[in-house]
Design a protein around this motif. Structure first.
Motif, PDB file in Angstrom:
ATOM      1  N   LEU A 271     -17.548  35.207 -20.888  1.00 48.92           N
ATOM      2  CA  LEU A 271     -18.679  36.114 -20.730  1.00 48.92           C
ATOM      3  C   LEU A 271     -19.167  36.117 -19.284  1.00 48.92           C
ATOM      4  O   LEU A 271     -20.353  36.230 -19.006  1.00 48.92           O
ATOM      5  CB  LEU A 271     -19.820  35.727 -21.677  1.00 48.92           C
ATOM      6  CG  LEU A 271     -19.546  35.928 -23.170  1.00 48.92           C
ATOM      7  CD1 LEU A 271     -20.759  35.511 -23.988  1.00 48.92           C
ATOM      8  CD2 LEU A 271     -19.172  37.372 -23.472  1.00 48.92           C
TER       9      LEU A 271
ATOM     10  N   THR B 219     -21.538  28.685 -21.203  1.00 54.45           N
ATOM     11  CA  THR B 219     -21.472  30.015 -20.612  1.00 54.45           C
ATOM     12  C   THR B 219     -22.621  30.155 -19.654  1.00 54.45           C
ATOM     13  O   THR B 219     -23.715  29.666 -19.918  1.00 54.45           O
ATOM     14  CB  THR B 219     -21.560  31.106 -21.694  1.00 54.45           C
ATOM     15  OG1 THR B 219     -22.785  30.915 -22.407  1.00 54.45           O
ATOM     16  CG2 THR B 219     -20.395  31.054 -22.640  1.00 54.45           C
TER      17      THR B 219
ATOM     18  N   ASN C 224     -32.535  29.064 -16.365  1.00 59.62           N
ATOM     19  CA  ASN C 224     -31.252  29.775 -16.275  1.00 59.62           C
ATOM     20  C   ASN C 224     -30.052  28.837 -16.162  1.00 59.62           C
ATOM     21  O   ASN C 224     -29.063  29.143 -15.477  1.00 59.62           O
ATOM     22  CB  ASN C 224     -31.261  30.746 -15.080  1.00 59.62           C
ATOM     23  CG  ASN C 224     -32.259  31.868 -15.255  1.00 59.62           C
ATOM     24  OD1 ASN C 224     -32.528  32.315 -16.365  1.00 59.62           O
ATOM     25  ND2 ASN C 224     -32.841  32.328 -14.148  1.00 59.62           N
TER      26      ASN C 224
ATOM     27  N   HIS D 198     -23.467  31.181 -30.166  1.00 61.72           N
ATOM     28  CA  HIS D 198     -24.674  30.680 -29.522  1.00 61.72           C
ATOM     29  C   HIS D 198     -25.639  30.187 -30.593  1.00 61.72           C
ATOM     30  O   HIS D 198     -25.854  30.845 -31.602  1.00 61.72           O
ATOM     31  CB  HIS D 198     -25.351  31.774 -28.706  1.00 61.72           C
ATOM     32  CG  HIS D 198     -26.683  31.348 -28.142  1.00 61.72           C
ATOM     33  ND1 HIS D 198     -26.770  30.523 -27.037  1.00 61.72           N
ATOM     34  CD2 HIS D 198     -27.947  31.610 -28.534  1.00 61.72           C
ATOM     35  CE1 HIS D 198     -28.058  30.308 -26.768  1.00 61.72           C
ATOM     36  NE2 HIS D 198     -28.791  30.963 -27.656  1.00 61.72           N
TER      37      HIS D 198
ATOM     38  N   HIS E 116     -34.328  31.436 -19.980  1.00 63.12           N
ATOM     39  CA  HIS E 116     -33.604  32.427 -19.190  1.00 63.12           C
ATOM     40  C   HIS E 116     -34.459  33.670 -18.988  1.00 63.12           C
ATOM     41  O   HIS E 116     -35.110  34.151 -19.926  1.00 63.12           O
ATOM     42  CB  HIS E 116     -32.297  32.831 -19.893  1.00 63.12           C
ATOM     43  CG  HIS E 116     -31.186  31.859 -19.701  1.00 63.12           C
ATOM     44  ND1 HIS E 116     -29.879  32.237 -19.494  1.00 63.12           N
ATOM     45  CD2 HIS E 116     -31.184  30.501 -19.670  1.00 63.12           C
ATOM     46  CE1 HIS E 116     -29.119  31.166 -19.361  1.00 63.12           C
ATOM     47  NE2 HIS E 116     -29.889  30.095 -19.471  1.00 63.12           N
TER      48      HIS E 116
ATOM     49  N   HIS F  92     -26.029  40.889 -26.426  1.00 64.28           N
ATOM     50  CA  HIS F  92     -27.299  40.882 -25.687  1.00 64.28           C
ATOM     51  C   HIS F  92     -27.071  40.551 -24.216  1.00 64.28           C
ATOM     52  O   HIS F  92     -27.713  41.130 -23.334  1.00 64.28           O
ATOM     53  CB  HIS F  92     -28.265  39.877 -26.313  1.00 64.28           C
ATOM     54  CG  HIS F  92     -29.592  39.818 -25.610  1.00 64.28           C
ATOM     55  ND1 HIS F  92     -30.020  38.706 -24.905  1.00 64.28           N
ATOM     56  CD2 HIS F  92     -30.574  40.745 -25.491  1.00 64.28           C
ATOM     57  CE1 HIS F  92     -31.212  38.951 -24.387  1.00 64.28           C
ATOM     58  NE2 HIS F  92     -31.573  40.160 -24.725  1.00 64.28           N
ATOM     59  N   ARG F  93     -26.159  39.650 -23.943  1.00 61.90           N
ATOM     60  CA  ARG F  93     -25.876  39.297 -22.542  1.00 61.90           C
ATOM     61  C   ARG F  93     -25.330  40.513 -21.790  1.00 61.90           C
ATOM     62  O   ARG F  93     -25.705  40.758 -20.630  1.00 61.90           O
ATOM     63  CB  ARG F  93     -24.884  38.139 -22.484  1.00 61.90           C
ATOM     64  CG  ARG F  93     -24.518  37.727 -21.064  1.00 61.90           C
ATOM     65  CD  ARG F  93     -23.766  36.412 -21.046  1.00 61.90           C
ATOM     66  NE  ARG F  93     -23.239  36.145 -19.719  1.00 61.90           N
ATOM     67  CZ  ARG F  93     -23.954  35.714 -18.688  1.00 61.90           C
ATOM     68  NH1 ARG F  93     -25.247  35.511 -18.834  1.00 61.90           N
ATOM     69  NH2 ARG F  93     -23.386  35.489 -17.518  1.00 61.90           N
TER      70      ARG F  93
ATOM     71  N   ARG G  51     -28.358  42.810 -21.137  1.00 58.15           N
ATOM     72  CA  ARG G  51     -29.257  42.335 -20.092  1.00 58.15           C
ATOM     73  C   ARG G  51     -28.624  42.482 -18.706  1.00 58.15           C
ATOM     74  O   ARG G  51     -29.305  42.777 -17.732  1.00 58.15           O
ATOM     75  CB  ARG G  51     -29.609  40.863 -20.318  1.00 58.15           C
ATOM     76  CG  ARG G  51     -30.656  40.564 -21.352  1.00 58.15           C
ATOM     77  CD  ARG G  51     -31.997  41.200 -21.192  1.00 58.15           C
ATOM     78  NE  ARG G  51     -32.423  41.556 -19.855  1.00 58.15           N
ATOM     79  CZ  ARG G  51     -33.466  42.348 -19.613  1.00 58.15           C
ATOM     80  NH1 ARG G  51     -34.145  42.888 -20.619  1.00 58.15           N
ATOM     81  NH2 ARG G  51     -33.830  42.620 -18.383  1.00 58.15           N
ATOM     82  N   LEU G  52     -27.328  42.269 -18.622  1.00 53.29           N
ATOM     83  CA  LEU G  52     -26.629  42.397 -17.343  1.00 53.29           C
ATOM     84  C   LEU G  52     -26.860  43.786 -16.752  1.00 53.29           C
ATOM     85  O   LEU G  52     -27.117  43.933 -15.545  1.00 53.29           O
ATOM     86  CB  LEU G  52     -25.134  42.144 -17.544  1.00 53.29           C
ATOM     87  CG  LEU G  52     -24.246  42.318 -16.311  1.00 53.29           C
ATOM     88  CD1 LEU G  52     -24.563  41.252 -15.270  1.00 53.29           C
ATOM     89  CD2 LEU G  52     -22.771  42.252 -16.705  1.00 53.29           C
TER      90      LEU G  52
ATOM     91  N   ALA H  41     -34.276  34.843 -23.112  1.00 53.46           N
ATOM     92  CA  ALA H  41     -33.486  34.013 -24.021  1.00 53.46           C
ATOM     93  C   ALA H  41     -33.858  32.562 -23.783  1.00 53.46           C
ATOM     94  O   ALA H  41     -34.401  32.207 -22.736  1.00 53.46           O
ATOM     95  CB  ALA H  41     -31.986  34.231 -23.797  1.00 53.46           C
TER      96      ALA H  41
ATOM     97  N   GLU I 279     -19.808  37.607 -15.565  1.00 56.79           N
ATOM     98  CA  GLU I 279     -20.364  38.912 -15.208  1.00 56.79           C
ATOM     99  C   GLU I 279     -19.267  39.949 -15.024  1.00 56.79           C
ATOM    100  O   GLU I 279     -19.386  41.085 -15.514  1.00 56.79           O
ATOM    101  CB  GLU I 279     -21.195  38.787 -13.932  1.00 56.79           C
ATOM    102  CG  GLU I 279     -21.837  40.092 -13.495  1.00 56.79           C
ATOM    103  CD  GLU I 279     -22.783  39.909 -12.318  1.00 56.79           C
ATOM    104  OE1 GLU I 279     -22.838  40.817 -11.461  1.00 56.79           O
ATOM    105  OE2 GLU I 279     -23.457  38.855 -12.263  1.00 56.79           O
TER     106      GLU I 279
ATOM    107  N   SER J 227     -25.592  37.149 -29.306  1.00 57.09           N
ATOM    108  CA  SER J 227     -25.833  36.623 -27.958  1.00 57.09           C
ATOM    109  C   SER J 227     -24.915  37.271 -26.929  1.00 57.09           C
ATOM    110  O   SER J 227     -25.323  37.548 -25.794  1.00 57.09           O
ATOM    111  CB  SER J 227     -25.653  35.107 -27.939  1.00 57.09           C
ATOM    112  OG  SER J 227     -24.323  34.749 -28.287  1.00 57.09           O
TER     113      SER J 227
END
Length: 426
Positions: A167, A425, A399, A410, A365, A195-196, A199-200, A350, A169, A192
């Motif tokens: 995961l 991660t 973070n 997760h 986070h 969602h990641r 959010r990115l 998160a 970027e 998770s």
């Protein structure tokens, strides 16, 4: 027609009847609660009668409710005694990932396998999916297998696997680009991981171009904040799906997204006084696992859903039984303490709690958080945590990489002694 043909080919290869069963579930989900309850009771009586005839271990038990509640340890120890020797169909060996601390090896049959896929497809249809459309899986090993046969099945299913083990970027941006140009109509996977990805892009002031009808999250808790982020980033409704396949549990959010509809023709569900869900897969006659303790804490509802479905409704999946934090003095709180504590704080996107006998780490986070903000958050929340729990060390961090289970799931709360060489991660 092409979509139906794809699945009929899979049915032919596996010996299942997913397509015809899906048509039945589509109709039956709108039956009255009373009619569904009568049908479920008939199935349960048939299951119990077969159990007593073929499993000497339980031959003298007079009533179904007198059966003991079985856990993974009992089933692993008595597996040979629980296998139905009179079952003539194909047996499928299954193994859970052991996220609750102990893996389970069991066997299931063709009917249960048919229900597994039919139930999944029914949940996808509530999110706008149409049979045969392109689907992206963003998940780890608990949702997809490997090998030649699996790859062939995915092609027939029109499924593209996006592995959640990576995961980073760059990989998430690659997946997003693939979603944008691949014609996918549904995104399905770990809450998770999805969602990641959301959010990115939100943190970069971007949304994700796509042709999705909906997003379906599974295997992990989907919080209201996560759902809001996902819907904002993808521009489509986000649904949650709940399952425990070893126990026959398959439940999904409908268009109302106000609880989980339980497919009761597969699963007889009981909730114990402490909130634990005990379930029986009445369609699995290859191996009997009656009154199986899922380890999940749920709240059932007696209300009817505005969608008109008569299926039993799970109001809330609270979490796993081992989502419990115990301090060295024996004080105990559930992970919901932290969910309720942080959910209204817009700065926290998160979190994860990792603890052992000596320390409890609160990993927060947020894209807008810095060390000064962390100091303020610690001042705000330390006292509230110490009011319920006392550890030699209570550490707040910002973070830091999340600790994950080996199958890339997760968990909001992890007891360090149970993680067994976890992956991380960023």
């Amino acid at each position: 027609m092409i979509g139906s043909l794809r699945f009929r080919l899979i049915d032919l290869a596996r010996g299942t009847h997913t397509v015809s069963l899906l048509a039945t579930l589509r109709r039956n989900q709108y039956q009255s609660r009373q009619a569904l309850a009568v049908s479920e009771n008939q199935q349960l009586n048939s299951y119990f009668n077969d159990l007593r005839k073929t499993v000497p271990l339980f031959s003298q038990v007079a009533r179904f409710e007198d059966l003991p509640v079985l856990d993974k340890r009992f089933i692993n120890a008595h597996r040979d005694q629980l296998i139905n020797a009179s079952y003539q169909g194909k047996r499928v060996r299954k193994k859970t990932g052991g996220s609750t601390g102990e893996p389970l090896v069991y066997f299931t049959g063709i009917e249960a396998q048919s229900y597994l896929w039919a139930g999944l497809l029914l949940s996808w249809e509530a999110a706008g999916y149409r049979l045969g459309e392109k689907v992206a899986f963003l998940a780890g090993s608990s949702l997809f297998g490997t090998g030649y046969k699996q790859r062939l099945y995915y092609r027939l299913l029109n499924v593209t696997v996006m592995n959640a083990f990576d995961l980073s970027e760059q990989r998430l941006r690659d997946y997003a680009a693939q979603l944008g140009k691949g014609g996918f109509r549904l995104l399905y996977g770990y809450a998770s991981a999805i969602h990641r990805m959301a959010r990115l892009h939100l943190d970069a002031g971007q949304t994700l171009p796509n042709r999705l009808r909906g997003v379906v999250c599974t295997a992990e808790t989907l919080t209201p904040a996560m759902r809001a982020d996902i819907e904002q980033a993808f521009g489509v409704p986000c649904f949650s799906q709940y399952g425990c396949h070893d126990a026959g549990v398959s439940a999904f959010e409908c268009e109302q997204r106000d609880g989980f509809h339980l497919i009761s023709s597969r699963c007889h569900a009981e909730v114990l006084d402490d909130g634990r869900l005990v379930a029986t897969d009445v369609t699995n006659r290859a191996m009997f696992m009656p009154r199986y303790d899922t380890g999940d804490l749920v709240q059932m509802s007696g209300r009817s859903c505005a969608c008109g479905r008569g299926l039993p409704l799970i109001d809330k999946v609270i979490g796993r039984q081992n989502d419990i934090v115990t301090d060295p003095a024996g004080a105990v709180v559930h992970s919901e303490l932290f969910t309720h504590m942080f959910r209204e704080d817009g700065r926290i996107q998160a979190f994860q709690i990792v603890f052992d006998e000596q320390e409890l780490r609160v990993n927060l986070h947020g894209a807008q958080l810095d060390q000064a903000a962390l100091a303020g958050l610690e001042q705000q929340y330390r006292g509230r945590i110490e009011h319920s729990l006392r550890f030699p060390r209570l550490i707040f961090e910002l973070n830091a990489p999340f600790v994950t289970l080996p199958n890339s799931k997760h968990r909001f709360v992890i007891r360090r002694s149970a993680t067994a060489t976890p992956a991380t991660t960023p």
